[in-house]
Design an enzyme around this catalytic site. Sequence first.
Site, PDB file in Angstrom:
ATOM      1  N   TYR A   1      -3.455   4.380   3.083  1.00  0.00           N
ATOM      2  CA  TYR A   1      -3.694   4.339   4.526  1.00  0.00           C
ATOM      3  C   TYR A   1      -5.157   4.066   4.836  1.00  0.00           C
ATOM      4  O   TYR A   1      -5.472   3.418   5.828  1.00  0.00           O
ATOM      5  CB  TYR A   1      -3.287   5.673   5.166  1.00  0.00           C
ATOM      6  CG  TYR A   1      -1.838   5.772   5.508  1.00  0.00           C
ATOM      7  CD1 TYR A   1      -0.874   5.751   4.504  1.00  0.00           C
ATOM      8  CD2 TYR A   1      -1.424   5.890   6.827  1.00  0.00           C
ATOM      9  CE1 TYR A   1       0.461   5.856   4.827  1.00  0.00           C
ATOM     10  CE2 TYR A   1      -0.092   5.993   7.154  1.00  0.00           C
ATOM     11  CZ  TYR A   1       0.855   5.976   6.150  1.00  0.00           C
ATOM     12  OH  TYR A   1       2.177   6.071   6.463  1.00  0.00           O
TER      13      TYR A   1
ATOM     14  N   LYS B   1       3.859   8.966  -9.070  1.00  0.00           N
ATOM     15  CA  LYS B   1       4.424   7.820  -9.800  1.00  0.00           C
ATOM     16  C   LYS B   1       3.501   7.601 -10.995  1.00  0.00           C
ATOM     17  O   LYS B   1       2.920   6.517 -11.186  1.00  0.00           O
ATOM     18  CB  LYS B   1       4.482   6.609  -8.848  1.00  0.00           C
ATOM     19  CG  LYS B   1       5.211   5.409  -9.396  1.00  0.00           C
ATOM     20  CD  LYS B   1       6.722   5.571  -9.454  1.00  0.00           C
ATOM     21  CE  LYS B   1       7.347   4.396 -10.167  1.00  0.00           C
ATOM     22  NZ  LYS B   1       8.755   4.614 -10.546  1.00  0.00           N
TER      23      LYS B   1
ATOM     24  N   ASP C   1      10.519   8.202  -7.122  1.00  0.00           N
ATOM     25  CA  ASP C   1      11.857   7.606  -6.991  1.00  0.00           C
ATOM     26  C   ASP C   1      12.928   8.650  -7.301  1.00  0.00           C
ATOM     27  O   ASP C   1      13.938   8.782  -6.587  1.00  0.00           O
ATOM     28  CB  ASP C   1      12.007   6.353  -7.878  1.00  0.00           C
ATOM     29  CG  ASP C   1      11.459   6.518  -9.287  1.00  0.00           C
ATOM     30  OD1 ASP C   1      10.843   7.565  -9.588  1.00  0.00           O
ATOM     31  OD2 ASP C   1      11.657   5.595 -10.108  1.00  0.00           O
TER      32      ASP C   1
ATOM     33  N   ASP D   1       4.836  10.037   3.633  1.00  0.00           N
ATOM     34  CA  ASP D   1       5.340   9.393   4.846  1.00  0.00           C
ATOM     35  C   ASP D   1       6.816   9.061   4.675  1.00  0.00           C
ATOM     36  O   ASP D   1       7.657   9.363   5.518  1.00  0.00           O
ATOM     37  CB  ASP D   1       4.540   8.116   5.125  1.00  0.00           C
ATOM     38  CG  ASP D   1       5.083   7.366   6.325  1.00  0.00           C
ATOM     39  OD1 ASP D   1       5.352   8.014   7.339  1.00  0.00           O
ATOM     40  OD2 ASP D   1       5.240   6.127   6.229  1.00  0.00           O
TER      41      ASP D   1
ATOM     42  N   ASP E   1      10.454  11.240   6.246  1.00  0.00           N
ATOM     43  CA  ASP E   1      11.500  10.642   7.090  1.00  0.00           C
ATOM     44  C   ASP E   1      12.866  10.886   6.451  1.00  0.00           C
ATOM     45  O   ASP E   1      13.836  11.222   7.135  1.00  0.00           O
ATOM     46  CB  ASP E   1      11.284   9.126   7.257  1.00  0.00           C
ATOM     47  CG  ASP E   1      10.623   8.785   8.594  1.00  0.00           C
ATOM     48  OD1 ASP E   1       9.827   9.625   9.075  1.00  0.00           O
ATOM     49  OD2 ASP E   1      10.900   7.702   9.136  1.00  0.00           O
TER      50      ASP E   1
HETATM   51  C1  IPM Z   1       4.097   9.610  10.551  1.00  0.00           C
HETATM   52  C2  IPM Z   1       4.150   8.220  11.133  1.00  0.00           C
HETATM   53  C3  IPM Z   1       2.766   7.595  11.055  1.00  0.00           C
HETATM   54  C4  IPM Z   1       2.392   7.496   9.598  1.00  0.00           C
HETATM   55  C5  IPM Z   1       2.646   6.224  11.740  1.00  0.00           C
HETATM   56  C6  IPM Z   1       3.071   6.305  13.190  1.00  0.00           C
HETATM   57  C7  IPM Z   1       1.264   5.655  11.606  1.00  0.00           C
HETATM   58  O1  IPM Z   1       5.096   7.449  10.495  1.00  0.00           O
HETATM   59  O2  IPM Z   1       3.344  10.450  11.087  1.00  0.00           O
HETATM   60  O3  IPM Z   1       4.804   9.867   9.575  1.00  0.00           O
HETATM   61  O4  IPM Z   1       2.727   6.499   8.930  1.00  0.00           O
HETATM   62  O5  IPM Z   1       1.748   8.414   9.102  1.00  0.00           O
HETATM   63 MG    MG Z   2       6.217   8.519   9.062  1.00  0.00          MG
END
Ligand code: IPM
Ligand code: MG
Length: 353
Positions: free
Chosen positions: A142, A187, A219, A243, A247
């Site tokens: 990032y 990894k 993975d 990240d 999710d």
């Molecule tokens: C998160 C989001 C952010 C990230 C985006 C919106 C930049 O996906 O907070 O997980 O990638 O960190």
């Molecule tokens: Mg995210």
Amino acid sequence: MDFKIAVLPGDGIGPEISLQGVNVMSAVCEKFGHTAEYKYALCGADAIDKVGDPFPEETFRTCMDADAVLFSAVGDPRFDNDPTAKVRPEQGLLAMRKKLGLYANIRPIETFECLIHKSPLKDEIVKGADFVCIRELTGGMYFGEKYQDNDKAYDTNYYTRHEIERILETAYGYAMRRNRHLTVVDKANVLASSRLWRQVAKEMAPKYPEVTTDYMFVDNASMRMIQEPGFFDVMVTENTFGDILTDEGSCITGSMGLLPSASTGEHTPVFEPVHGSWPQAKGLDIANPIAQILSVAMLFEYFNLKEEGALIRKAVNASLDANVRTPEIQVEGGAKYGTKAVGEWIVNYIKEA
Ligand code: IPM
Ligand code: MG
């Protein structure tokens, strides 16, 4: 405690859920004899529109002067669909993380008994899943050196020993307070950065003999999370892997609208929902305020105000049990509740408790 809170409602459904979070914060403060002073500040697309910067200097100052930041969401399709846009709402979020030194992102993955059927996974797999992902938030790809021209592009996955040590310390702290099981996700079979993570973790593990430390390739971890989420207690990983995995983790629960998160580090901590700005729902009063409300519980808990946090959690559970739910988690034939109605019900519960 006399709280100074920076409120950053941001974009899309942000302002609607922000209001419910603030109302819950105020109700809890009143109940327990705390005070809260709120200072609102711009961020995201809203801030780009108004002052041309997704994380303006004034917002940064407001955050630095506060005890905590209550953040909602940023993001706007106007920017997503324009690859040439020079400033983007998400840059505001990244700037906030970097400038406030928020290197530790705490994302709990919890299940709610009455919502287990909402998960895409089988009930018996989901039942009892309860773990925390500690995501490194200010390093890695990032923020590492980037380059892009017409023929090539790269992002650098840069990590220093210092960055790895401090996030591992945070993770061990959580593991010690929980079930003393830490999984380091990397990894290391391919990436040099991961090999340094693993080396540092192996050096540190003997300092925490009470904690069982294991190491898992990312993975494999992504597979294990949906095969056997109950395996995990605390997981720690670098920015990009975190990240993606969080999710995935949010799906275990069944609704993203339920998960809060905290970002902590060198300066003011930030509390926010895991979900984004859901622009399509803006102004429709359908967004679930629970993730934001639970982020307020995390805020109190951060200041070691456990009873305050527990009351919010109890109120949220009671609202779910009473089927006071926003449309995406409502039971069939259940009454219609909007963002405001769910928030108000939870506030009343807190007042009457
Ligand atoms: C998160 C989001 C952010 C990230 C985006 C919106 C930049 O996906 O907070 O997980 O990638 O960190
Ligand atoms: Mg995210």
